[in-house]
Design a protein around this motif. Sequence first.
Motif, PDB file in Angstrom:
ATOM      1  N   HIS A 496       0.894  -1.254  -0.143  1.00  0.00           N
ATOM      2  CA  HIS A 496      -0.043   0.050   0.168  1.00  0.00           C
ATOM      3  C   HIS A 496       0.792   1.258  -0.114  1.00  0.00           C
ATOM      4  CE1 HIS A 496      -3.048  -2.849   2.076  1.00  0.00           C
ATOM      5  NE2 HIS A 496      -2.913  -3.056   0.805  1.00  0.00           N
ATOM      6  N   ASP A 517      -1.209  -3.366  -4.265  1.00  0.00           N
ATOM      7  CA  ASP A 517      -1.858  -4.114  -3.903  1.00  0.00           C
ATOM      8  C   ASP A 517      -1.552  -5.410  -4.156  1.00  0.00           C
ATOM      9  OD1 ASP A 517      -4.266  -5.540  -2.974  1.00  0.00           O
ATOM     10  OD2 ASP A 517      -5.672  -4.698  -4.261  1.00  0.00           O
ATOM     11  N   THR A 519      -3.316  -8.372  -3.415  1.00  0.00           N
ATOM     12  CA  THR A 519      -4.554  -9.111  -3.276  1.00  0.00           C
ATOM     13  C   THR A 519      -5.084  -9.472  -4.973  1.00  0.00           C
ATOM     14  OG1 THR A 519      -6.059  -7.468  -2.947  1.00  0.00           O
ATOM     15  CG2 THR A 519      -5.230  -8.506  -1.155  1.00  0.00           C
ATOM     16  N   THR A 522      -4.932  -6.907  -7.739  1.00  0.00           N
ATOM     17  CA  THR A 522      -3.393  -6.626  -7.879  1.00  0.00           C
ATOM     18  C   THR A 522      -3.105  -5.110  -8.516  1.00  0.00           C
ATOM     19  OG1 THR A 522      -3.234  -9.048  -8.077  1.00  0.00           O
ATOM     20  CG2 THR A 522      -1.289  -7.705  -8.130  1.00  0.00           C
ATOM     21  N   LEU A 559      -5.807   1.916   1.261  1.00  0.00           N
ATOM     22  CA  LEU A 559      -5.898   1.764  -0.190  1.00  0.00           C
ATOM     23  C   LEU A 559      -7.186   2.239  -0.755  1.00  0.00           C
ATOM     24  CD1 LEU A 559      -4.351   0.584  -2.341  1.00  0.00           C
ATOM     25  CD2 LEU A 559      -5.293  -1.726  -1.747  1.00  0.00           C
TER      26      LEU A 559
END
Lengths: 578, 99
Positions: A496, A517, A519, A522, A559
């Motif tokens: 982040h 990011d 996850t 992305t 974020l």
Amino acid sequence: MTATAFRADPGIPGPGTFGSEPDDHAGIYRYDDLDRRFVAERVEQFSKQVTRRLAGELTEDEFKPLRLMNGLYLQLHAYMLRIAVPYGVLTTTQFRKLSEIGRKYDKGYGHFTTRQNLQFNWIKLEDTPAILGELAEVDMHALQTSGNCVRNVTTDQFVGASADEIVDGRVYAEILRQWTIAHPEFTYLPRKFKIAIMGSDSDRAAIRTHDVGVIAKRNEAGETGFTFYVGGGLGRSPFVGKLVREWVPEQDFAAYLEAILRVYNQYGRRDNIYKARIKILVHQLGIDKFKAEVEEEFARLPRPKFTLAPEIVEGIRARFASPGLERLPAESAEFERSKAENVEFARWSTVNLAAHKAPGYAIVSVSLKPAGGIPGDITSEQMDTLADLADRYSFGEIRVTHAQNLVLAHVRKDDLFDLWRQLDAIGLATANIGLIGDIIACPGLDYCALANARSIPLAQAISARFADPARQQAIGELGIKISGCINACGHHHVGHIGILGVDKRGEERYQITIGGDATLTTAIGDIIGPAVTEEAAVDAIDTMVEIYLANRTEGERFLDTIRRIGHGPFKESIYAAD
Amino acid sequence: MSFRAITGNRLRDGAVVFYNDEAGWVERLTGASLYEDKATAETKLASAKAEAEKERLAVDIYLFEVLVEDGKRVPVTIRERIRSLGPTVRTDLGKQAAA
């Protein structure tokens, strides 16, 4: 070979029959005699190679690739041994062995990495055969931790325990370990190859930052299948993994991966190390062309040889012993009472626990990020005590996370307060999982021969600045990731807040990115301005946190706020005086 | 004043070592031979490498720059300062610990 074996090469030992003697350790794949013989042979082979090197029968140029294939690097102060922790899962017997090796052959501590492995930083070449021999005694090794092969497959640290799990990724990670460990086609790839697997909708394994990222799922008929992403990666040229196939049936799991690796082996560049990863191939070919090549190769593979039969999957699944979870009420009066009476325990419970699939249990994340500490480091003494606690409270099993923390996956809620007190006594009860103090940092220039700048001192300065646990909790989810060079072992691109250490005319400077990011959503972070000093980097983070707090709306993470208001306010606040 | 010195890692244990023309490989920068001119340093480096490979003493051998200030030797780069002392985040370890 038995029905449970799944090897690429018939000459490689398979796992054989299910072990008849149960042990106390849950969730750990049980090696049999064939597995052990294979590892023992590799130890013997490397021991002879070390002897030949010390006797002058091998030159350094001849020996270097051999030691790297056994996880042995030469770093700034000594050799570094990287020990594989397949999919991050360890028994306490293995954990104690790591502690013992740290005490006996190193300096009394180890360092957990972003690949769920463990590194020792002060190893002697002449001790390495003995160390690998001791590791083999507990079914451990350093294979697939270096070299241009398929590296240790990583997965979700909550695998087999999480309330949101759909498919147990360990089973398929183990299948890949067996499939790839001495696969003749995968031993000399153009470059290293990293695979991650997730079995839930939450991405805890940074799937799209890997060469191949796999999401295991089920269809409406309840069948298992896999979504494949390919060409993700960080380093000098960061790329987000691209979808190559939405659904690969279980029986084609290995075949599809084989097809991807064959295309990579055929077309991947070997003339330029910086352009040799599969991400560059995917980028240069284009995903459509790459996909077509994979599908063509996939169609050509002889199915009987590559089919993953259900009995093989079940055989491997059976070798992961299930923990003897009790039937418990979902809520624990003891747990609730302890939280009400102890604010620190309550905070730790809010931050460091995750929902377990079984009522009355919780997943405990053990932070290796004390305020002002070295991310990922743990002493042998702490390891010994943690092994005792895992035996007492979590079925003798410990997991390593890619965020350089540890996990006790199956703890009764009734036991949480006792566990927390004992973790606190050894300095392992820091309540910061997923918060600003939970910083990922590579070893940097304090240890690493490739680094341009130090990572750890900056991580220490940031976590010390934000030491107040109440403030951390108030800030909420915020991941800082620091790398000491462009190789990005600290995953700075997907932080982040990401920080890259650079060398500016002999001085360490730090380049800040925001908006990364790791996850499934992305994103690669954007550079917000010129590199700054370590002190200025800490101040900049403080400033950005204040901007976030001033602008966030109800329930909005750092974020989310960045995505809503853009990077401008953050950038302006830091570089306003320039 | 700026000099060049030769360093490497000892083959057997990986320890940082420095080259001395008379004593061979030593553990402390204070014991390293210093070379004022580049040509001499390059010549010494070539012979140190050849000797190290033959005798299996050290690996990853190269030249680095050292400043001598008030009689104290200080490597020019942070990297070499860290190598000559130990990790800055663990001052209880490395050569600095025994200093």
